[in-house]
Design an enzyme around this catalytic site. Structure first.
Site, PDB file in Angstrom:
ATOM      1  N   ASP A  23       0.867  -1.185   0.145  1.00  0.00           N
ATOM      2  CA  ASP A  23       0.107   0.174   0.094  1.00  0.00           C
ATOM      3  C   ASP A  23       0.688   1.761  -0.020  1.00  0.00           C
ATOM      4  OD1 ASP A  23       0.409  -0.932   2.265  1.00  0.00           O
ATOM      5  OD2 ASP A  23      -0.771   0.620   3.861  1.00  0.00           O
ATOM      6  N   GLU A  49      -0.565  -2.563   5.122  1.00  0.00           N
ATOM      7  CA  GLU A  49       0.185  -2.195   5.911  1.00  0.00           C
ATOM      8  C   GLU A  49       0.066  -0.928   7.250  1.00  0.00           C
ATOM      9  OE1 GLU A  49       3.574  -1.468   8.537  1.00  0.00           O
ATOM     10  OE2 GLU A  49       3.232  -0.332   7.064  1.00  0.00           O
TER      11      GLU A  49
END
Length: 399
Positions: free
Chosen positions: A85, A143
């Site tokens: 991400d 994350e």
């Protein structure tokens, strides 16, 4: 491992390097926020299938898992995790491959982590006849505060087959081409809190008729900043920082609410518990003075990253043999950032987390994470692929 294996890994990492750069730049152009990694995960899954791996998609959201079964016999299951991400930032680098998505940017290296693990999967797939055991390539979403690790664990990422050893790597601004590690505690636990103070408001000329929540908030902040210095053993690590105080809209009106937001970093659970109690006591003391009331929302977010001693001794010995003593850096203190990799630390799973240097040669002031001009030396990704492959092979290739 033999010197011949190290040489083979070096050559294979060099051959695949340009593809890794291409993948990384593509991900950088089209970053996706936590929980929205649809395009990224699709490209990862397509690549892993092309390598002939067993692929599972939508693990814990947009997570992808690729399974490589070695053909040289039975052995352990080694997992390697990369995060996918991006961050809500407007890029200001001016790169030709800069983000095309307004307000979204890869400013923490996750584009590189994903690309390097794709490269690692390709290298190791070509060596499957030499591997005794199984490799699990774990591409994790969310994350950055999105609970991605917990969601993947809930969906069984550590099972079927059970992961014996799980490794993770992250960019850090040591010199490019170096690897850094910390034995034991490597990263702090990360908590956040929101403290809302309420009371009777009124006119600024008549403060005695109010509970003055602004004054209460100021007293609370002063109390909060004394927890570490006066309540925690100075030989044990703790950090508290207040990042936001919000209250009021006019100079002559005393408001009814004030909100304080902050972060807490610790290593050990009992210190974390002391900090939680301290935040509550700090708020209560301030409110006792003014007669205001408070509501505390305290979020325990990510545990501390604690590296397994045996895993770190093993892989760092491999890294020294591969790169030389001077290119492997042992850190003496934990880093005060946090990582949801810590959630994979559970009974029956040994974990090891290390850093790949990304600073340009001679760079006096290397870039830092989570800022719009984030920049690092792409050439370090060759070392990253080589290190990931060597760490895995050290467990799966017999001397």
């Amino acid at each position: 491992m033999t010197s011949a294996i190290y040489q083979e890994l070096s050559e294979r990492a060099a051959v695949i390097y340009e593809k890794v750069v291409m993948w990384r730049r593509d991900f950088h152009r089209y970053p996706e926020l936590a929980g929205h990694e649809e395009r990224t995960s699709g490209l990862v899954a397509e690549h892993l299938r092309a390598l002939g791996l067993e692929v599972a998609e939508h693990v814990g959201g947009f997570g992808v898992v690729g399974l490589l079964r070695g053909e040289a016999g039975n052995g352990p299951v080694i997992g390697f995790r990369a995060d996918m991400d991006a961050l809500p930032l407007q890029e200001q680098t001016g790169f030709p491959y800069a983000s095309k998505i307004p307000g979204v940017m890869h400013a923490c290296g996750h584009d590189a982590h994903t690309a390097m693990l794709m490269g690692t999967a390709e290298v190791l797939s070509a060596m499957r006849t030499q591997l005794r055991g199984t490799v699990k390539f774990i591409f994790q979403p969310a994350e950055e505060g999105g609970g991605g690790a917990k969601a993947m664990i809930k969906d069984g990422v550590l099972e079927n087959p059970h992961v014996d050893i799980l490794l993770g790597m992250h960019l850090l601004f040591n010199p490019a081409g170096t690897l850094a590690f910390k034995r034991g505690y490597a990263l702090t636990a990360s908590d956040s809190f929101t403290l809302t103070i309420t009371g009777k408001g009124g006119h600024g000329a008549k403060p005695h008729e109010t509970n003055d929540v602004v004054l209460t908030a100021c007293k609370a902040v002063e109390n909060l900043h004394q927890i570490v210095s006066r309540k925690i053993n100075p030989q044990r690590m703790a950090i508290l920082s207040v990042g936001s105080i919000q209250s009021g809209t006019a100079s002559n009106v005393l408001p009814e609410t004030a909100t304080i937001r902050g972060t807490v970093r610790t290593l050990e659970t009992d210190v974390q518990e002391q900090m939680i109690a301290g935040v509550r006591a700090a708020a209560q003391s301030a409110c006792d003075f003014t007669g205001a009331e408070f509501n505390l929302v305290y979020r325990i977010m990510e545990p501390a990253v604690h590296n397994d001693d045996a895993v770190m001794a093993h892989i760092t010995d491999v890294f020294r043999q591969m790169l030389g003593e001077d290119s492997v850096i042992e850190l003496t203190e934990p880093r005060c950032g946090s990582e949801d990799f810590s959630n994979y630390q559970r009974p029956g799973v040994q974990t090891g987390y290390f850093w790949l240097g990304g600073a340009y040669p001679g760079e006096a002031h290397p870039s830092t994470n989570h800022q719009p001009r984030y920049n690092w030396d792409e050439r370090t990704m060759r070392t990253g692929v080589q290190a990931a492959c060597a760490a895995v092979c050290s467990y799966l290739i017999a001397d």
